[in-house]
Design an enzyme around this catalytic site. Structure first.
Site, PDB file in Angstrom:
ATOM      1  N   ASP A 133       0.904  -1.045  -0.049  1.00 28.49           N
ATOM      2  CA  ASP A 133      -0.095   0.016   0.023  1.00 28.49           C
ATOM      3  C   ASP A 133       0.950   1.129  -0.144  1.00 28.49           C
ATOM      4  O   ASP A 133       2.003   1.158   0.206  1.00 28.49           O
ATOM      5  CB  ASP A 133      -0.949  -0.062   1.333  1.00 28.49           C
TER       6      ASP A 133
HETATM    7  C1  BGC Z   1      -4.836   3.283  -0.014  1.00 32.01           C
HETATM    8  C2  BGC Z   1      -5.130   2.347  -0.873  1.00 32.01           C
HETATM    9  C3  BGC Z   1      -5.144   3.072  -2.247  1.00 32.01           C
HETATM   10  C4  BGC Z   1      -3.642   3.601  -2.571  1.00 32.01           C
HETATM   11  C5  BGC Z   1      -3.352   4.255  -3.735  1.00 32.01           C
HETATM   12  C6  BGC Z   1      -3.860   3.960   0.024  1.00 32.01           C
HETATM   13  O1  BGC Z   1      -3.753   5.139   0.786  1.00 32.01           O
HETATM   14  O2  BGC Z   1      -5.034   2.713   1.495  1.00 32.01           O
HETATM   15  O3  BGC Z   1      -6.370   1.535  -0.750  1.00 32.01           O
HETATM   16  O4  BGC Z   1      -5.195   2.035  -3.289  1.00 32.01           O
HETATM   17  O5  BGC Z   1      -3.532   4.500  -1.362  1.00 32.01           O
HETATM   18  O6  BGC Z   1      -3.952   5.395  -3.794  1.00 32.01           O
END
Ligand code: BGC
Length: 764
Positions: free
Chosen positions: A296
């Site tokens: 993530d």
């Molecule tokens: C979130 C994810 C997301 C990623 C990319 C993160 O902060 O937890 O779910 O896909 O950002 O934007």
């Protein structure tokens, strides 16, 4: 002028296509032939890569707001770019810019490996479906699949290869803002919906020019954040992970999802970015996952804050050893892996495996043959009538009718003047919900707009409050006058998109601002009141029910929310949605979910606080020593699976094909469902079981099947479900997955609380 023409040609799509064709032709002299299967091509390419080139492939760099650095990273061989396009307020995404990034990857790097682009396309791209929690309420996987198809077509045409969806986190805590992105509290429903969404995004053929790769997230346990506070630690036991949290991910992997994103949380002290057991032993070795694992956003780097890694090199070492392939946003891999390999702290074999996983997806998606995006396609696809129709249907089926006293809905002929009230009646952006980076605000049909467009009604509009948190009641007198002049009042309450979603947890779930007072003011007029709630989560609306004759829960319904609500209120559509999550009476009851264990002292079904109703000396006897609260009900406000219809459905004649199921056999349960009204409608028939005695305690009920049954007024149908031992299996005391012989209870009914009941035995 000459210079200008040359520049124009060089910038044209045709030129880019020509270039890519030439590159492919010449590189094919040395590169593996396109007829090889993906794995053989991966091996051939891998052999030609230097260690630096391999490590660069494991880098996913963010483009938005970091454009020049991202182009440099691609020049240095970065394998992936996230957010390659700008946000919604520009008229169209800059596909030329994405193609330029791709051109750099193909022409300005030694091996010309195309980048794979990623973006959060969660419940639509330009055309927005209801939030996933709303889509779950449809209990209609086919519709979820169609919604994902729409999103994929629009996104792929705009420069997106892979989306970071679906989110399959089991969500039993409405305080958690990301419950909006989930399919709710149930493992089975989430598994079915997740599989449908993966197939909708990817199609059956990853090379399809409209396919978008799916990333299932967040692996794993993220929804169990303590206190519902986002990013918080979790303490899930191995068997709870296996039986409750993992099945949707396993199903999505079986459905072919190309990517898995690890979650931010630490479980039992191990951050998921560094959890080797889950990422390697379970995901790879047990489930045979062949795609890539992406972190993530900066979740690798955050192992420093967790206190699980001592510096950036340690982060990279832990993450890669644990089985992460692609690092999103933070750069610990590119900065440290070379030294880590040279000093023997990370093996080159693990690097090779990671690169294999990334390259295989690129080959399987046909990116080497078709690296560029067509700059014209998106314009034809955005918000086209076919896409809007899916968004409309999805919003209709996502709405849940919770109350309809005196059958005031749908509006009868006597209703001519409608008072539209409330802060959510006309909020184009807010009704789209969380995570709608590219959603079109201009295309949104709000409820106010939908009713104003229907010339059979006179619409009187007074919002009363400007926004949900508004506490200014100075307009309430005007609101009452407006309502008094109408035949019925529809009050749109809820929360704006920003009040749910990532990092937006709440400790209080009552309607915010003066919305409760607004509703009471409307009710005081004596006119019939319909309350329509638009939110990203279940709110504690128990105290508002007395002020509404009818209640629709619409979650955030997306682009066509207004027209869907119009059709539902006027009877053009008949509600069929069911709650994918338990609604609590009070925050203190959380977590409250239907498939809980029984405890040794099961709670009594208490529907209100007994603390102040029972004399002090009686309290001990009346309450008893059971699992309950003295000052809050044990019962939910509305149970999982609950939802009303304008039709009236009855259940009878529950039968089993046999009283005994053998380990190699199955049984069929059938029930007669009748539409006892004159209104055609759809009922979601639900089947639950309980394993009465297990090697570990089993839940009091578990959903094992559901069917959408469309019945004309007066019509009856026999509805059948076939169950096999696999449907009864779970990870038991010895941590193996199997069905255990014994007695089972079975219910078929209209929600998780009501249903006809029978039982059967599973024998060895
Ligand atoms: C979130 C994810 C997301 C990623 C990319 C993160 O902060 O937890 O779910 O896909 O950002 O934007």
């Amino acid at each position: 002028m000459f210079y200008f023409i040359i520049r124009k040609i060089m910038k044209s799509t045709f030129f880019l296509f020509l270039l890519s064709a030439c590159t492919l032709f010449f590189s094919s002299c040395t590169a593996p032939s396109p007829s090889d299967d993906a794995s053989r091509r991966v091996e051939a390419l891998l052999k030609r890569m230097t260690l630096e080139e391999k490590i660069a492939q494991m880098n996913q760099v963010n483009y938005l707001g970091n454009e020049e650095a991202a182009r440099e990273a691609v020049r240095a061989g970065a394998g992936s770019v996230l957010n390659p396009i700008a946000f919604a307020n520009v008229p169209l995404p800059d596909v030329k810019a994405v193609n330029e990034l791709q051109r750099i990857a193909i022409e300005e790097t030694r091996l010309g490996i195309p980048i794979i682009t990623g973006r959060d396309v969660i419940h639509g791209f330009r055309t927005i479906m209801p939030i996933p929690l709303g889509q779950a309420a449809s209990f209609n996987p086919e519709l979820v699949k169609q919604g994902a198809r729409v999103a994929a077509k629009e996104a792929r045409a705009s420069g997106v290869h892979v989306t970071f969806a679906p989110m399959l986190d089991i969500s039993r805590d409405p305080r958690w803002g990301r419950i909006a992105e989930s399919f709710g509290e149930d493992t089975y429903l989430t598994s079915v919906m997740g599989e449908a969404m993966v197939k909708g995004f990817q199609t059956d053929n990853l090379k399809d020019s409209t396919a978008v790769g799916a990333t299932v997230k967040h692996f794993i346990g993220y929804g169990a954040a303590e206190g519902g506070r986002d990013y918080n630690s979790t303490s899930l036991t191995p068997l709870t992970l296996r039986n409750v949290y993992m099945p949707p991910f396993k199903k999505a992997v079986e459905a072919g999802a190309v990517s898995v994103m690890n979650s931010f949380n630490d479980n039992d002290g191990i951050p998921m970015t560094g959890n080797k057991y889950l990422l390697r032993d379970v995901l790879r070795d047990e489930w045979g996952f062949k795609g890539f694992v992406v972190t993530d956003w900066n979740s690798a780097g955050e192992m420093l804050q967790h206190g699980f890694a001592k510096d950036s090199a340690d982060v990279a070492r832990i993450a890669v050893n644990a089985g992460v392939d692609l690092e999103m946003n933070s750069a610990t891999f590119v900065n440290n892996l070379k030294t880590l390999v040279e000093t023997g702290q990370v093996s080159e074999k693990d690097i090779d495996d990671a690169v294999r996983n990334i390259l295989r997806v690129k080959f399987e998606m046909g990116l080497f043959e078709h690296p560029y995006f067509d700059e014209q396609t998106m314009k034809k696809l955005y918000l086209c009538p076919e896409h809007l129709a899916v968004a409309h249907e999805s919003a209709v089926e996502s709405a849940v009718l919770l109350k309809n006293e005196g059958n005031i809905l749908p509006f009868g002929k006597a209703v001519k003047k409608i008072a539209i009230i409330g802060p959510m009646a006309h909020q184009p952006h807010e009704q789209l919900g969380t995570w709608t980076l590219d959603g079109s605000r201009r295309a949104v049909v709000t409820p106010l707009k939908a009713f104003q467009d229907d010339k059979s009604y006179e619409v009187l509009y007074e919002s009363g409050l400007k926004y949900s948190r508004d506490r200014d009641r100075s307009n309430f007198a005007k609101v009452k006058q407006t309502v008094l002049a109408a035949d019925v009042a529809v009050v749109f309450v809820g929360e704006e998109a920003q009040l749910s979603g990532e990092a937006h947890s709440l400790a209080n779930l009552d309607l915010v601002g003066a919305q409760t007072e607004l509703l009471a003011a409307v009710k005081s007029t004596g006119k019939p009141v319909v309350m329509v709630v638009m939110t990203g989560r279940p709110l504690t609306i128990g105290k508002n029910l007395k002020d509404a004759d009818a209640v629709f829960y619409c979650f955030h319904p997306g682009t066509m929310g207004g027209s869907a609500i119009h059709d539902l209120l006027t009877g053009k559509a008949n509600p069929s949605g069911k709650l994918p999550v338990t609604f609590v009476e009070e925050v203190g009851q959380i977590p409250l979910y239907y498939n809980h264990n029984n405890t040794g002292r099961p709670s009594k079904p208490i529907t209100k606080s007994i603390l102040y109703d029972i004399p002090q000396y009686d309290l001990q006897n009346s309450a008893g020593y059971v699992s309950m609260y003295l000052d809050a009900p044990t019962e939910p406000l509305f149970p999982f699976g609950y939802g009303l219809s304008y039709s009236r459905f009855t259940y009878s004649d529950l039968q089993l094909s046999a009283a005994v199921m053998t380990m190699d056999g199955n049984i069929t349960a059938s029930v007669k469902v009748t539409n006892d009204s004159t209104v055609d409608g759809t009922e979601i028939v639900q089947l639950y079981i309980r394993d009465k005695v297990g090697s570990i305690v089993r839940p009091v009920k578990e959903l094992k099947g559901f069917q959408r049954v469309r019945l004309k007024g007066g019509e009856s149908r026999q509805v059948e479900f076939t169950l096999s031992p696999d449907d009864l299996a779970f990870y038991g005391i010895d941590h193996t997955y199997k069905a255990e012989p014994g007695e089972f209870e079975l219910w078929i009914g209209t929600n998780s609380k009501e249903g006809l009941q029978t039982s059967f035995t599973l024998t060895k």
